[in-house]
Scaffold this motif. Sequence first.
Motif, mmCIF file in Angstrom:
data_model
loop_
_atom_site.group_PDB
_atom_site.id
_atom_site.type_symbol
_atom_site.label_atom_id
_atom_site.label_comp_id
_atom_site.label_asym_id
_atom_site.label_seq_id
_atom_site.Cartn_x
_atom_site.Cartn_y
_atom_site.Cartn_z
ATOM 1 N N ALA A 7 0.827 -1.211 0.000
ATOM 2 C CA ALA A 7 0.000 0.000 0.000
ATOM 3 C C ALA A 7 0.862 1.262 0.000
ATOM 4 O O ALA A 7 0.592 2.209 -0.748
ATOM 5 C CB ALA A 7 -0.930 -0.007 1.208
ATOM 6 N N ARG A 8 1.915 1.283 0.820
ATOM 7 C CA ARG A 8 2.773 2.469 0.865
ATOM 8 C C ARG A 8 3.533 2.633 -0.449
ATOM 9 O O ARG A 8 3.708 3.757 -0.945
ATOM 10 C CB ARG A 8 3.757 2.396 2.029
ATOM 11 C CG ARG A 8 4.568 3.700 2.148
ATOM 12 C CD ARG A 8 5.447 3.746 3.386
ATOM 13 N NE ARG A 8 6.066 5.046 3.507
ATOM 14 C CZ ARG A 8 7.171 5.426 2.879
ATOM 15 N NH1 ARG A 8 7.775 4.578 2.078
ATOM 16 N NH2 ARG A 8 7.668 6.631 3.027
ATOM 17 N N ALA A 9 3.993 1.537 -1.020
ATOM 18 C CA ALA A 9 4.703 1.619 -2.295
ATOM 19 C C ALA A 9 3.778 2.171 -3.371
ATOM 20 O O ALA A 9 4.190 3.002 -4.193
ATOM 21 C CB ALA A 9 5.224 0.242 -2.694
ATOM 22 N N ALA A 10 2.513 1.719 -3.381
ATOM 23 C CA ALA A 10 1.563 2.209 -4.378
ATOM 24 C C ALA A 10 1.337 3.711 -4.235
ATOM 25 O O ALA A 10 1.326 4.454 -5.230
ATOM 26 C CB ALA A 10 0.244 1.448 -4.245
ATOM 27 N N LEU A 11 1.161 4.175 -3.001
ATOM 28 C CA LEU A 11 0.917 5.604 -2.787
ATOM 29 C C LEU A 11 2.169 6.427 -3.077
ATOM 30 O O LEU A 11 2.078 7.543 -3.599
ATOM 31 C CB LEU A 11 0.431 5.829 -1.350
ATOM 32 C CG LEU A 11 -0.928 5.208 -1.025
ATOM 33 C CD1 LEU A 11 -1.270 5.410 0.449
ATOM 34 C CD2 LEU A 11 -2.021 5.791 -1.914
ATOM 35 N N TRP A 12 3.344 5.901 -2.731
ATOM 36 C CA TRP A 12 4.584 6.628 -3.016
ATOM 37 C C TRP A 12 4.795 6.744 -4.526
ATOM 38 O O TRP A 12 5.148 7.817 -5.029
ATOM 39 C CB TRP A 12 5.768 5.920 -2.367
ATOM 40 C CG TRP A 12 7.056 6.669 -2.518
ATOM 41 C CD1 TRP A 12 7.529 7.682 -1.717
ATOM 42 C CD2 TRP A 12 8.041 6.483 -3.545
ATOM 43 N NE1 TRP A 12 8.741 8.135 -2.190
ATOM 44 C CE2 TRP A 12 9.082 7.412 -3.318
ATOM 45 C CE3 TRP A 12 8.131 5.626 -4.637
ATOM 46 C CZ2 TRP A 12 10.196 7.516 -4.139
ATOM 47 C CZ3 TRP A 12 9.259 5.719 -5.469
ATOM 48 C CH2 TRP A 12 10.278 6.650 -5.208
ATOM 49 N N LEU A 13 4.552 5.667 -5.263
ATOM 50 C CA LEU A 13 4.689 5.707 -6.722
ATOM 51 C C LEU A 13 3.659 6.658 -7.322
ATOM 52 O O LEU A 13 3.949 7.354 -8.310
ATOM 53 C CB LEU A 13 4.512 4.303 -7.294
ATOM 54 C CG LEU A 13 5.663 3.326 -7.013
ATOM 55 C CD1 LEU A 13 5.259 1.908 -7.372
ATOM 56 C CD2 LEU A 13 6.920 3.732 -7.781
ATOM 57 N N SER A 14 2.472 6.699 -6.730
ATOM 58 C CA SER A 14 1.451 7.636 -7.207
ATOM 59 C C SER A 14 1.936 9.072 -7.075
ATOM 60 O O SER A 14 1.720 9.909 -7.964
ATOM 61 C CB SER A 14 0.159 7.443 -6.418
ATOM 62 O OG SER A 14 -0.805 8.411 -6.779
ATOM 63 N N GLY A 15 2.611 9.365 -5.961
ATOM 64 C CA GLY A 15 3.158 10.712 -5.786
ATOM 65 C C GLY A 15 4.185 11.066 -6.837
ATOM 66 O O GLY A 15 4.251 12.197 -7.318
ATOM 67 N N ARG A 16 4.990 10.086 -7.244
ATOM 68 C CA ARG A 16 5.994 10.348 -8.278
ATOM 69 C C ARG A 16 5.320 10.561 -9.637
ATOM 70 O O ARG A 16 5.731 11.405 -10.420
ATOM 71 C CB ARG A 16 6.983 9.189 -8.363
ATOM 72 C CG ARG A 16 7.663 8.801 -7.056
ATOM 73 C CD ARG A 16 8.609 9.851 -6.492
ATOM 74 N NE ARG A 16 7.957 11.070 -6.049
ATOM 75 C CZ ARG A 16 7.237 11.187 -4.925
ATOM 76 N NH1 ARG A 16 7.062 10.135 -4.145
ATOM 77 N NH2 ARG A 16 6.711 12.351 -4.593
ATOM 78 N N VAL A 17 4.286 9.785 -9.901
ATOM 79 C CA VAL A 17 3.574 9.951 -11.175
ATOM 80 C C VAL A 17 2.902 11.312 -11.240
ATOM 81 O O VAL A 17 2.894 11.974 -12.279
ATOM 82 C CB VAL A 17 2.536 8.820 -11.352
ATOM 83 C CG1 VAL A 17 1.657 9.084 -12.568
ATOM 84 C CG2 VAL A 17 3.239 7.479 -11.496
ATOM 85 N N GLU A 18 2.344 11.763 -10.114
ATOM 86 C CA GLU A 18 1.662 13.055 -10.065
ATOM 87 C C GLU A 18 2.629 14.228 -10.026
ATOM 88 O O GLU A 18 2.217 15.386 -10.192
ATOM 89 C CB GLU A 18 0.755 13.110 -8.836
ATOM 90 C CG GLU A 18 -0.410 12.131 -8.887
ATOM 91 C CD GLU A 18 -1.183 12.099 -7.591
ATOM 92 O OE1 GLU A 18 -0.641 12.575 -6.571
ATOM 93 O OE2 GLU A 18 -2.322 11.601 -7.584
ATOM 94 N N GLY A 19 3.914 13.946 -9.804
ATOM 95 C CA GLY A 19 4.899 15.024 -9.747
ATOM 96 C C GLY A 19 4.835 15.816 -8.467
ATOM 97 O O GLY A 19 5.166 17.020 -8.467
ATOM 98 N N CYS A 20 4.428 15.175 -7.372
ATOM 99 C CA CYS A 20 4.365 15.878 -6.086
ATOM 100 C C CYS A 20 5.766 16.329 -5.662
ATOM 101 O O CYS A 20 6.766 15.704 -6.012
ATOM 102 C CB CYS A 20 3.772 14.981 -5.017
ATOM 103 S SG CYS A 20 2.055 14.504 -5.344
ATOM 104 N N GLY A 21 5.817 17.414 -4.907
ATOM 105 C CA GLY A 21 7.092 17.970 -4.481
ATOM 106 C C GLY A 21 7.856 17.049 -3.558
ATOM 107 O O GLY A 21 7.305 16.138 -2.944
ATOM 108 N N GLY A 22 9.141 17.283 -3.455
ATOM 109 C CA GLY A 22 9.983 16.476 -2.597
ATOM 110 C C GLY A 22 11.381 16.365 -3.163
ATOM 111 O O GLY A 22 11.700 16.975 -4.191
#
Length: 241
Positions: free
Chosen positions: A148-163
């Motif tokens: 679940a965490r990997a899915a959400l983290w990858l989603s953040g990368r796809v969306e281009g979230c800051g970090g």
Amino acid sequence: MTTTTLHRIAELWPALNDALGAPTAPTWPPAGLRHYLAALEQHDAAEATALRALERNPDQIGARPVPVNLRVLDTMRAVEAALVDTADRIARSVQRTPMQPPAPARAAYARTRADRVYWEDRARRAEAARKDADDTRRWRHDTGRTAARAALWLSGRVEGCGGPFRPLSEAEQRHIDRVATGALGRIEAALDLADIRRELTAAHPCPCGGTIEVYGGAGALPVARCQGCGAIWSERGVVAA
């Protein structure tokens, strides 16, 4: 599309955990076809385990392991391995290395204004490096390595979230999409959310002796039909006999 798929994986993960436990004994007609199929699988696996135990030692006693749905367990292992491995690979490629703190220095008194500025700057850089290393947006190789965490983290990368990341390349985007699509397909099949059609084994016939075909999923009401007498059951009970 990819982010929707990844979020759907995270949402369905608790349902997989629920489906992992041993279902209740099957009844006929089935009250819920997904649970009925899972119960049949569990019953077959339990019988095989019991036979193997008897072959080893007919007098053997002791605690037995809690039975689980092996199909769901295999799905969870495969999906988690794929997502965590993908997160590892993407992190190695796009995640910036943490800032380095200033090198250790011997303590000294701030005798002048320049001394004070120097030590205050060192303290700021040390604190910035600490916060950067502890940034919760980072993918870590020691904790939180769940599907679940990997899915959400990858989603953040796809969306281009800051970090502390660079943007994904097109190839990385496509790779994440392929992994996410395959993972969701496995989960939906395990939870009977995908369109399926399956014949039960001869060990589980209709009361008339005929072979039973189960079909449904993908939003359709699951139905079981006897290919012999033509009786049809759904989760609401007998449809036709």
